[in-house]
Write a protein that holds these residues in place. Structure first.
Motif, short mmCIF file in Angstrom:
data_model
loop_
_atom_site.label_atom_id
_atom_site.label_comp_id
_atom_site.label_asym_id
_atom_site.label_seq_id
_atom_site.Cartn_x
_atom_site.Cartn_y
_atom_site.Cartn_z
N GLY A 235 0.83 -1.20 0.00
CA GLY A 235 0.00 0.00 0.00
C GLY A 235 0.87 1.24 0.00
N ILE A 236 0.21 2.38 0.02
CA ILE A 236 0.92 3.65 0.09
C ILE A 236 0.13 4.60 0.98
N ILE A 237 0.83 5.36 1.78
CA ILE A 237 0.20 6.30 2.69
C ILE A 237 0.71 7.70 2.36
N SER A 238 -0.22 8.64 2.25
CA SER A 238 0.14 10.02 1.96
C SER A 238 0.08 10.84 3.25
N ILE A 239 0.66 12.02 3.20
CA ILE A 239 0.60 12.91 4.35
C ILE A 239 -0.85 13.26 4.66
N GLY A 240 -1.68 13.34 3.62
CA GLY A 240 -3.11 13.61 3.83
C GLY A 240 -3.77 12.51 4.64
N ASP A 241 -3.41 11.25 4.37
CA ASP A 241 -3.95 10.12 5.14
C ASP A 241 -3.54 10.24 6.61
N VAL A 242 -2.29 10.59 6.83
CA VAL A 242 -1.76 10.70 8.20
C VAL A 242 -2.45 11.84 8.95
N VAL A 243 -2.55 13.01 8.31
CA VAL A 243 -3.18 14.17 8.96
C VAL A 243 -4.64 13.87 9.28
N LYS A 244 -5.34 13.26 8.34
CA LYS A 244 -6.76 12.93 8.56
C LYS A 244 -6.93 12.03 9.78
N ARG A 245 -6.09 11.00 9.89
CA ARG A 245 -6.20 10.08 11.03
C ARG A 245 -5.77 10.74 12.33
N ARG A 246 -4.76 11.60 12.27
CA ARG A 246 -4.30 12.29 13.48
C ARG A 246 -5.37 13.24 14.00
N ILE A 247 -6.03 13.96 13.10
CA ILE A 247 -7.11 14.85 13.50
C ILE A 247 -8.22 14.05 14.16
N ALA A 248 -8.56 12.90 13.58
CA ALA A 248 -9.60 12.04 14.17
C ALA A 248 -9.19 11.59 15.58
N GLU A 249 -7.92 11.26 15.76
CA GLU A 249 -7.44 10.86 17.09
C GLU A 249 -7.57 12.00 18.08
N VAL A 250 -7.16 13.20 17.69
CA VAL A 250 -7.22 14.37 18.58
C VAL A 250 -8.68 14.67 18.95
N GLU A 251 -9.57 14.61 17.97
CA GLU A 251 -10.98 14.86 18.25
C GLU A 251 -11.55 13.82 19.20
N ALA A 252 -11.18 12.56 19.03
CA ALA A 252 -11.65 11.50 19.93
C ALA A 252 -11.11 11.71 21.34
N GLU A 253 -9.85 12.11 21.45
CA GLU A 253 -9.27 12.40 22.76
C GLU A 253 -9.99 13.56 23.44
N ALA A 254 -10.31 14.60 22.68
CA ALA A 254 -11.02 15.76 23.22
C ALA A 254 -12.40 15.35 23.73
N GLU A 255 -13.08 14.51 22.98
CA GLU A 255 -14.39 14.04 23.42
C GLU A 255 -14.30 13.22 24.70
N GLU A 256 -13.27 12.40 24.80
CA GLU A 256 -13.07 11.61 26.02
C GLU A 256 -12.83 12.50 27.22
N ILE A 257 -12.04 13.55 27.03
CA ILE A 257 -11.75 14.48 28.12
C ILE A 257 -13.02 15.22 28.52
N LYS A 258 -13.79 15.69 27.56
CA LYS A 258 -15.05 16.37 27.85
C LYS A 258 -15.99 15.44 28.62
N SER A 259 -16.08 14.21 28.18
CA SER A 259 -16.95 13.24 28.83
C SER A 259 -16.50 12.99 30.27
N TYR A 260 -15.20 12.87 30.47
CA TYR A 260 -14.66 12.65 31.80
C TYR A 260 -14.94 13.84 32.70
N ILE A 261 -14.71 15.06 32.18
CA ILE A 261 -14.92 16.26 32.98
C ILE A 261 -16.39 16.40 33.36
N SER A 262 -17.28 16.13 32.44
CA SER A 262 -18.71 16.30 32.74
C SER A 262 -19.23 15.22 33.69
N SER A 263 -18.49 14.10 33.82
CA SER A 263 -18.94 13.05 34.73
C SER A 263 -18.42 13.24 36.14
N VAL A 264 -17.49 14.18 36.33
CA VAL A 264 -16.89 14.39 37.65
C VAL A 264 -17.73 15.28 38.49
#
Length: 143
Positions: A114-143
């Protein structure tokens, strides 16, 4: 996320061409497939080189329009840096940044998978950051 997982999500189709292909035909293939690089291969999954838009621009700058009639093997990057399927997003980011390239072939036992482009990497990294942010928000609102 690993290179293998990125390929599972995006697909592992790779556009290749033989080394004797005229550079102009490679340009047409880049346009047709709306991609920024092609793997040069004489077959059987072997990676002979990679031809990027940047390689073509450099060839035209050095040789003029004649570059378009010569074989891609004259202009391709021959020492291709590849990654393993186990490479992570941070590893891919570091590899691409350090090497100053935007496409990394993924290889298994020296064969192209296969081949991976910088666009593929950035897209997945953004998805990871957004998922992490949602987890933090969920944790904060449950405290």
């Amino acid at each position: 996320m690993t290179a293998s997982r990125i390929l599972e999500v995006k697909g592992s189709e790779v556009f290749t061409l033989p080394p004797e292909t005229a550079t102009m035909d490679a340009v047409k293939s880049l346009r047709e497939h709306k991609i920024g690089a092609l793997i040069v291969s004489s077959g059987n999954g072997k990676i002979d080189g990679i031809l990027s838009e940047r390689d073509i621009v450099r060839a035209i700058a050095n040789h003029g329009a004649e570059a378009l009639t010569s074989a891609v093997s004259a202009h391709m990057t021959k020492d291709v840096v590849t990654c393993a399927e186990s490479a992570t997003i941070p590893e891919l980011m570091e590899l691409m940044t350090k090497g100053r390239f935007r496409h990394v072939p993924v290889a298994r036992d020296g064969k192209l998978v296969g081949i991976i482009s910088i666009g593929d990497v950035v897209k997945r990294r953004i998805a990871e950051v957004e998922a992490e942010a949602e987890e933090i928000k969920s944790y904060i609102s449950s405290v």
